[in-house]
Structure formats: C-alpha cells, structure tokens
Design an enzyme around this catalytic site. Structure first.
Site, PDB file in Angstrom:
ATOM      1  N   CYS A 133      16.517   1.045 -22.787  1.00 43.37           N
ATOM      2  CA  CYS A 133      17.069   0.101 -21.912  1.00 43.37           C
ATOM      3  C   CYS A 133      17.620   0.693 -20.798  1.00 43.37           C
ATOM      4  O   CYS A 133      18.929   1.070 -20.730  1.00 43.37           O
ATOM      5  CB  CYS A 133      18.063  -0.895 -22.861  1.00 43.37           C
ATOM      6  SG  CYS A 133      18.674  -2.328 -21.582  1.00 43.37           S
ATOM      7  N   CYS A 136      20.566  -1.099 -19.424  1.00 37.08           N
ATOM      8  CA  CYS A 136      21.907  -0.886 -19.707  1.00 37.08           C
ATOM      9  C   CYS A 136      22.362   0.645 -19.638  1.00 37.08           C
ATOM     10  O   CYS A 136      23.506   0.547 -19.522  1.00 37.08           O
ATOM     11  CB  CYS A 136      21.611  -1.025 -21.446  1.00 37.08           C
ATOM     12  SG  CYS A 136      20.597  -2.342 -22.187  1.00 37.08           S
ATOM     13  N   ASP A 137      21.563   1.403 -19.415  1.00 34.40           N
ATOM     14  CA  ASP A 137      21.956   2.785 -19.470  1.00 34.40           C
ATOM     15  C   ASP A 137      21.802   3.462 -18.390  1.00 34.40           C
ATOM     16  O   ASP A 137      21.892   4.911 -18.142  1.00 34.40           O
ATOM     17  CB  ASP A 137      21.343   3.631 -20.724  1.00 34.40           C
ATOM     18  CG  ASP A 137      21.698   3.030 -22.121  1.00 34.40           C
ATOM     19  OD1 ASP A 137      22.897   2.518 -22.241  1.00 34.40           O
ATOM     20  OD2 ASP A 137      20.758   2.949 -23.084  1.00 34.40           O
TER      21      ASP A 137
END
Ligand SMILES: Cc1cc2nc3c(=O)[nH]c(=O)nc-3n(C[C@H](O)[C@H](O)[C@H](O)COP(=O)(O)OP(=O)(O)OC[C@H]3O[C@@H](n4cnc5c(N)ncnc54)[C@H](O)[C@@H]3O)c2cc1C
Length: 306
Positions: A133, A136-137
C-alpha cells in the site's frame, strides 16, 4: 440472538453501495467491516476514473463520503470481523467478533487482497520495508530508493505516486511491456525518477533489520543482479476473499465466486457483490454497480418470503 433482514459483509465500495440502497429501501440492514471503511479504494491514493469527480478524488475521501452517505439513510455500520457464515434452515447465522447475528439475507462484499510474491524475505520484512500500500506507507520513503513490482494499472499508478516522496523508483516487471492503461504508461515513461527493469523477476528481498536490497533475475538469461533499495511495493494482482463461503458456493480456479447477473448464488438469500465475484473488470465503478443490484435483489427476495 439479534436478528436482521440483511447482513452485508465488507465495507468497500460494493458493501457501502449495497448498504445505501438497502437503507433507502427500508431494509433492516447491518454492515460489518473489519478494518477501515473503503476497502481497497481507501488504499488508493487518487482515483481518476470514477465518474462525477473531474480531476479525480482521493481514495480515503471517497470512502468517507460513501460511509457518510450510507449512514445518513440509517445504515448501521459495525467494526467487526466476520469469522464464519452458516446456513441454518431458511436463515443465516453470521458469527462475528462482536457476537452472532441471525439474518434472512446476506450480501458478501469481502473484496480482494493483494497477492503475495512468495519470495524469500517478503514476509520477514513485511512492515519493515515491504508494503502492499503506497498510500499508507509511501511517505516513510522520502528521498529514499524504492522498487515497485508489477506492470498493471495499480503498480504503475502507485509507482507514479511514490515519485512524490522517493528519490528513485525502480519498476520491476517480468515482461517487456506494461499492461497498464496507455495514459498511465506514458506518464511513467516520462517520469525521470522511474527506472524500468524489464524482463525481471524478484528472487529475494534481503536485509538485516529492514529491507536493504532486492535480488533480481533477468528472464530468460537467468542473470542475477542485486539492486539496493529501502522499500519494496508489491502489486502483482489480487486474490479473492471468498474463504467464508468457499464450501457453500461455486468459485472459479482462482477463488472468485461465480454468480448470475442478479449477483445471486445457488444458495437462496446469499448474494455476492464487488471484487470477490468473477467478473471482467474489478474497479470501483463495477463494485458499486454490483452492490446496488445485490441490494435490489435482496429487496425482491425478502418480499417473496413474506
Ligand atoms: C492500489 C490499487 C489501486 C486501485 N486504483 C483504482 C482506480 O484508480 N480506480 C478504480 O475504479 N479502482 C481502483 N482499484 C480497484 C478498486 O479499489 C476495487 O475494485 C474496489 O475497491 C472493490 O471494491 P469491493 O467493495 O468489492 O472490495 P474491497 O475494496 O476489497 O473491500 C472489501 C472490504 O471487505 C472487508 N472484509 C473482507 N473480509 C471481511 C470479513 N471477514 N469481515 C469483515 N470485513 C471484511 C475488507 O476489510 C474490505 O474493507 C485499485 C485497487 C488497488 C489495490
């Protein structure tokens, strides 16, 4: 035990749309989502192909709007993992981490999860440099070097997104050309931060405490090279989250559930919507369409039972 007319399992675009249509049809429905609302759509940085948003919309923003809209019509949304689904005569028992629930109908909208590469180091470094992701990261890799593995829309879009943070992005693809949409391909080719490693497969992800490099094999020559990276983002497809019903319904060889055009299965009262279904295109626009159809079919199903 609590009783409902409809239980929706999964709060991605398909589940929320089913919930919106069910709530507006005055069906006593509840939606169980085990994580963040929005499913895969919420892990997508930016969607440019969902109609109604010229210029695009952020995945999280779209998910929040879907949640707000469905709740505004009275949909009950509960954070819980559905662990088991049982047919008990004419009803279903849905076992969740918040307890069991009896229901007349179920819409399964559990979507899909990222496919793992299955190489050495992948699970060891998951969360320590290996990610599925970018939304997200990605921000953890400011001025770093990352690799993206894959060649479809998701891989190339997320590689482009990562160029906002990373100093360099390797795009590792096993073929000599991308599968992604032409427009996205052109953007990637024109981006000076992206370097393509064609005809290449990841053999191993290596490091000590965190990711330090990927070992990449050229195909078909078999030549190996070690590429120093701080992170690896994997986008090599998805697998169906169909485990809850795998013994109840028919699936294809990859686990995707086979339905008819009404989203129905061979089990009366069990409907399927979204990416977990066998279908030619897995996108938000088709997931929401499935959710709407499934809810309307539940309405007819409930009316026939009365
Ligand atoms: C990186 C990436 C980029 C993408 N880009 C785009 C794009 O630009 N445009 C586009 O249209 N589509 C895009 N997609 C595809 C799109 O996100 C999906 O087609 C869509 O989200 C499918 O919706 P869904 O509701 O069927 O499933 P999902 O979005 O997968 O949602 C399923 C939900 O069910 C929940 N769930 C699963 N099992 C359980 C359980 N047992 N109990 C409780 N909850 C459960 C999950 O937590 C999840 O929230 C992208 C996908 C990815 C991964």
């Amino acid at each position: 035990m609590q009783e409902k007319e409809l239980v929706i399992i999964g709060g991605g675009p398909a589940g929320y749309t089913a919930g919106l249509y069910a709530a507006r049809a005055d069906i006593n429905a509840i939606l169980f989502e085990r994580g963040m609302p929005g499913g895969q759509a919420a892990t997508t940085e930016w969607l440019e192909n969902y109609p109604g948003f010229p210029g695009g919309i952020g995945g999280i923003d779209l998910a929040m709007k879907m949640d707000e809209q469905a709740r505004s019509f009275g949909l009950e949304v509960v954070t819980a993992d559905v662990e088991k689904l049982e047919r008990a005569g004419e009803v279903f028992i849905v076992h969740t981490t918040q307890g069991p629930m009896q229901t007349k109908a179920v819409i399964l909208a559990t979507g899909a999860s990222p496919q793992v590469l299955g190489v050495k180091g992948e699970s060891k470094f998951h969360g320590r440099g290996v990610s599925y992701c970018a939304t997200c990261d990605g921000a953890f890799f400011r001025d770093k070097t990352v690799a993206v593995v894959g060649g479809g829309d998701a891989a190339v879009e997320e590689a482009l997104f990562l160029t906002k943070f990373a100093a360099k992005v390797y795009l590792i693809h096993r073929r000599g050309e991308l599968r992604a949409t032409k427009l996205i391909q052109k953007r990637a080719m024109d981006n000076p931060k992206i370097e393509f490693l064609w005809h290449s497969v990841v053999e191993e992800i290596v490091g000590d405490q965190k990711v330090e490099a990927v070992k990449v094999k050229q195909v078909p020559s078999g030549e190996l090279q070690t590429v120093a990276v701080d992170g690896v983002f994997i986008y090599v497809g998805t697998r169906a989250n169909s485990g809850l019903v795998k013994d109840l319904v028919q699936t294809d060889e990859r686990g995707y559930i086979i339905t008819d055009e009404q989203m129905a299965t061979s089990i009366p009262g069990l409907f399927i919507a979204g990416d977990v279904r066998r279908k030619p295109l897995r996108q938000v626009v088709t997931a929401v369409a499935d959710g709407a159809i499934a809810a309307m079919e539940v309405e007819k199903y409930l009316a026939l039972r009365e």
